[in-house]
Design an enzyme around this catalytic site. Structure first.
Site, PDB file in Angstrom:
ATOM      1  N   GLY A  17       0.818  -1.202   0.000  1.00 32.36           N
ATOM      2  CA  GLY A  17       0.000   0.000   0.000  1.00 32.36           C
ATOM      3  C   GLY A  17       0.851   1.251   0.000  1.00 32.36           C
ATOM      4  N   GLU A  18       0.285   2.316  -0.569  1.00 28.42           N
ATOM      5  CA  GLU A  18       0.969   3.607  -0.611  1.00 28.42           C
ATOM      6  C   GLU A  18      -0.035   4.668  -0.213  1.00 28.42           C
ATOM      7  OE1 GLU A  18       4.119   4.522  -2.085  1.00 28.42           O
ATOM      8  OE2 GLU A  18       4.719   2.665  -3.064  1.00 28.42           O
ATOM      9  N   GLY A  19       0.411   5.605   0.581  1.00 33.53           N
ATOM     10  CA  GLY A  19      -0.424   6.727   0.962  1.00 33.53           C
ATOM     11  C   GLY A  19       0.385   7.999   0.898  1.00 33.53           C
ATOM     12  N   GLY A  20      -0.234   9.101   1.230  1.00 35.84           N
ATOM     13  CA  GLY A  20       0.452  10.372   1.188  1.00 35.84           C
ATOM     14  C   GLY A  20       1.556  10.489   2.212  1.00 35.84           C
ATOM     15  N   MET A  21       1.413   9.778   3.333  1.00 37.07           N
ATOM     16  CA  MET A  21       2.375   9.906   4.425  1.00 37.07           C
ATOM     17  C   MET A  21       3.326   8.729   4.563  1.00 37.07           C
ATOM     18  SD  MET A  21      -0.095  11.449   7.353  1.00 37.07           S
ATOM     19  CE  MET A  21       1.276  11.452   8.474  1.00 37.07           C
ATOM     20  N   ALA A  22       2.963   7.580   4.009  1.00 37.89           N
ATOM     21  CA  ALA A  22       3.750   6.379   4.275  1.00 37.89           C
ATOM     22  C   ALA A  22       3.585   5.336   3.185  1.00 37.89           C
ATOM     23  CB  ALA A  22       3.318   5.787   5.624  1.00 37.89           C
ATOM     24  N   VAL A  24       3.325   1.088   2.944  1.00 40.64           N
ATOM     25  CA  VAL A  24       3.051  -0.083   3.777  1.00 40.64           C
ATOM     26  C   VAL A  24       3.651  -1.315   3.099  1.00 40.64           C
ATOM     27  CG1 VAL A  24       1.290  -1.480   4.912  1.00 40.64           C
ATOM     28  CG2 VAL A  24       0.915   0.979   4.600  1.00 40.64           C
ATOM     29  N   LYS A  39       4.301  -0.005   8.311  1.00 39.09           N
ATOM     30  CA  LYS A  39       4.077   1.303   7.706  1.00 39.09           C
ATOM     31  C   LYS A  39       5.315   2.141   7.963  1.00 39.09           C
ATOM     32  CE  LYS A  39       0.127   3.155   7.509  1.00 39.09           C
ATOM     33  NZ  LYS A  39      -1.160   3.800   7.690  1.00 39.09           N
ATOM     34  N   ASP A 133      -9.525  10.616  11.028  1.00 37.02           N
ATOM     35  CA  ASP A 133      -9.414  10.410   9.580  1.00 37.02           C
ATOM     36  C   ASP A 133     -10.213   9.186   9.135  1.00 37.02           C
ATOM     37  OD1 ASP A 133      -8.519  11.108   7.020  1.00 37.02           O
ATOM     38  OD2 ASP A 133      -6.717   9.863   7.180  1.00 37.02           O
TER      39      ASP A 133
END
Length: 168
Positions: A17-22, A24, A39, A133
């Site tokens: 997984g990819e997000g704006g902050m990290a 995974v 993460k 969130d």
């Protein structure tokens, strides 16, 4: 990672997984012999000392939560400038993916998911932890239909770092 292990313990396997902050990762905890999710904060956040401290405190608060509808946090650490959280690897999909694939979900299923989310939030609030969130991306649904709320701590740390402080 001189020994190939994050924190001397976690062998990163693949990005899940990819997000704006990290980012995974699926990883193997070599000490306990189990597969976990790790993460890892993106460098721009890891470079901010104030954010790192908030992240650590909030992740430790989230780690104290124990509820069937909350993703378990097992460990928090820093390795070679990278901050990370080690969590339960949930066998399932984010609610956002389910909605994208299936469209509108039925009322009964929505109520079941809602009850699981609210149970998780009630437990967190009773223990002084605020998520801040809640969105379909942070709600995981296991293969057998159980709700798991994810990203406690990181959301509160991010929200706090964005607040304006007097005199700044």
């Amino acid at each position: 990672m001189a020994d190939g292990l994050l924190g001397g313990r976690y062998a990163l396997m693949d990005v899940i997984g990819e997000g704006g902050m990290a980012t995974v990762w699926r990883a193997r905890d070599v000490l306990l012999g189990r597969v976990v999710a790790v993460k890892v904060l993106r460098p721009q956040y890891a470079a901010d000392a104030e954010f790192r401290e908030r992240f650590r405190r909030e992740a430790q608060s989230a780690a104290a939560l124990s509820h069937p509808n909350i993703v378990n946090v097992y460990d928090v650490g820093q390795h070679e400038g990278s901050n990370y959280i080690v969590m339960e690897l949930v066998d399932g999909r984010p609610l956002s993916e389910i909605i994208a694939a299936e469209g509108r979900i039925g009322t009964d299923r929505a109520v079941d998911y809602g009850i699981g989310i609210l149970d998780a939030l009630e437990h967190a609030h009773a223990n002084g932890v605020v998520h801040r969130d809640i969105k379909p991306h942070n709600i995981l649904i296991t293969r057998d239909g159980r709700v798991k709320v994810a990203d406690f701590g990181i959301a509160r740390a991010a929200a706090a770092s964005a607040l304006t402080e007097t005199g700044k």
